[in-house]
Design a protein around this motif. Structure first.
Motif, PDB file in Angstrom:
ATOM      1  N   VAL A 143       0.527  -0.918   0.343  1.00  0.00           N
ATOM      2  CA  VAL A 143       0.116  -0.094  -0.394  1.00  0.00           C
ATOM      3  C   VAL A 143       0.884   1.714   0.054  1.00  0.00           C
ATOM      4  N   GLN A 144       1.936   1.725   0.970  1.00  0.00           N
ATOM      5  CA  GLN A 144       2.750   2.723   1.447  1.00  0.00           C
ATOM      6  C   GLN A 144       3.454   2.829  -0.451  1.00  0.00           C
ATOM      7  N   ALA A 145       3.930   1.382  -0.813  1.00  0.00           N
ATOM      8  CA  ALA A 145       4.538   1.715  -2.637  1.00  0.00           C
ATOM      9  C   ALA A 145       4.245   2.171  -3.217  1.00  0.00           C
ATOM     10  N   ALA A 146       2.862   1.907  -3.402  1.00  0.00           N
ATOM     11  CA  ALA A 146       1.691   2.063  -4.879  1.00  0.00           C
ATOM     12  C   ALA A 146       1.390   3.267  -4.444  1.00  0.00           C
ATOM     13  N   THR A 147       0.986   3.856  -3.387  1.00  0.00           N
ATOM     14  CA  THR A 147       0.284   4.959  -2.743  1.00  0.00           C
ATOM     15  C   THR A 147       1.441   5.784  -3.571  1.00  0.00           C
ATOM     16  N   SER A 148       2.659   6.030  -2.830  1.00  0.00           N
ATOM     17  CA  SER A 148       3.778   6.574  -3.591  1.00  0.00           C
ATOM     18  C   SER A 148       3.824   6.711  -4.766  1.00  0.00           C
ATOM     19  N   ALA A 149       3.879   5.502  -5.119  1.00  0.00           N
ATOM     20  CA  ALA A 149       3.798   5.525  -6.378  1.00  0.00           C
ATOM     21  C   ALA A 149       2.380   6.369  -7.835  1.00  0.00           C
ATOM     22  N   ALA A 150       1.217   6.604  -6.381  1.00  0.00           N
ATOM     23  CA  ALA A 150      -0.086   7.309  -6.896  1.00  0.00           C
ATOM     24  C   ALA A 150      -0.003   8.613  -7.796  1.00  0.00           C
ATOM     25  N   ASP A 151       0.676   9.084  -5.922  1.00  0.00           N
ATOM     26  CA  ASP A 151       1.098  10.206  -6.073  1.00  0.00           C
ATOM     27  C   ASP A 151       1.854  11.350  -7.172  1.00  0.00           C
ATOM     28  N   GLN A 152       3.045  10.234  -7.196  1.00  0.00           N
ATOM     29  CA  GLN A 152       3.991  10.577  -8.634  1.00  0.00           C
ATOM     30  C   GLN A 152       3.491  10.714  -9.183  1.00  0.00           C
ATOM     31  N   VAL A 153       2.510  10.256 -10.226  1.00  0.00           N
ATOM     32  CA  VAL A 153       1.760  10.149 -10.925  1.00  0.00           C
ATOM     33  C   VAL A 153       1.041  10.958 -11.373  1.00  0.00           C
TER      34      VAL A 153
END
Length: 94
Positions: free
Chosen positions: A41-51
């Protein structure tokens, strides 16, 4: 989006991974002392924020930006507008 620490987790996301991917994710989660779920969740959320952030920001080289800003400071030649203004001015008898 509720990002508070007290947010109740009600949504479920399922993913499929290869054995190698799953092992790497599990190892990374252990290294960070997180559960696999929390790590993912942390990794996916971080990637989502960047996108999402990239959709709000336009990046360009500094020299290109400087050229853009300089071009905004210099008016374009507008011969058609100048002729229309001149005709209007003369027709009013000034």
């Amino acid at each position: 989006m509720d990002t508070t620490a007290a947010a109740r987790k009600t949504e479920r996301i399922e993913v499929r991974a290869t054995t190698d991917e799953a092992e790497r994710i599990e190892l990374a989660a252990q290294v960070q002392h997180l559960s696999v779920s929390a790590f993912v969740v942390q990794a996916a959320t971080s990637a989502a924020d960047q996108v999402i952030a990239r959709t709000d920001i336009t990046l360009m080289p500094a020299d290109q930006f400087d050229e853009l800003m300089a071009s905004l400071d210099e008016p374009d030649d507008m011969p058609g507008l100048a002729r229309a203004f001149d005709r209007r001015w003369r027709s009013q008898g000034a």
